[in-house]
Design an enzyme around this catalytic site. Sequence first.
Site, PDB file in Angstrom:
ATOM      1  N   GLY A 130       2.608  -9.197   1.628  1.00 46.50           N
ATOM      2  CA  GLY A 130       3.636 -10.160   2.023  1.00 46.50           C
ATOM      3  C   GLY A 130       5.026  -9.574   2.079  1.00 46.50           C
ATOM      4  O   GLY A 130       6.013 -10.289   2.010  1.00 46.50           O
ATOM      5  N   LYS A 131       5.128  -8.259   2.239  1.00 44.90           N
ATOM      6  CA  LYS A 131       6.433  -7.607   2.254  1.00 44.90           C
ATOM      7  C   LYS A 131       6.992  -7.479   3.672  1.00 44.90           C
ATOM      8  O   LYS A 131       8.194  -7.612   3.877  1.00 44.90           O
ATOM      9  CB  LYS A 131       6.332  -6.204   1.645  1.00 44.90           C
ATOM     10  CG  LYS A 131       5.871  -6.183   0.197  1.00 44.90           C
ATOM     11  CD  LYS A 131       5.677  -4.753  -0.261  1.00 44.90           C
ATOM     12  CE  LYS A 131       5.140  -4.659  -1.663  1.00 44.90           C
ATOM     13  NZ  LYS A 131       4.936  -3.261  -2.082  1.00 44.90           N
TER      14      LYS A 131
END
Length: 176
Positions: A130-131
């Site tokens: 989720g970066k």
Amino acid sequence: EGNAKKEGSLIQTAYELGVPIFCPAFVDSSAGFGLVKHQKERAAAGQPYMMLDAIADFRELTDIKIAAGTTGLFMVGGGVPKNFAQDTVVCAEILGIEADMHKYAVQITVADVRDGACSSSTLKEAASWGKVSTTYEQMVFAEATTVVPLIGSDAYHRGAWKGRAPRRWQSLFETK
């Protein structure tokens, strides 16, 4: 001389434009040895000494990510600096603040994941945490000194930056 503009260093220019510089692995260098010596000698003499606060650096970079909203990463190389910048999204969420993934990401590296290099993590791997969004991400497997000048020149000559107001992120941390 006359009206000729004097050019300064990258560090000086960043300072003048209010752009903070983070170096998360600074002590992992020959300068780190000097800083250890400095601290030991000054402490033994009962004098003040220099202290680097990596936690404050991470918090401040996370604060910039939160304030910026939509962000992109342009990473030359990898390792700690790459993870440091990418992890601001995760850090914001740990602080209870919803932060969008970095929308844009380019990484220029000669490393690959076969031998554990590239921190065994491509931008697609960062997306799984989720970066980074995979919509606008690109791994560029090239030697940085050959492609960064080309990318920088292209960005400069396209001129999209000319209409943008400077952000001056350092102002987030100035006391009034």
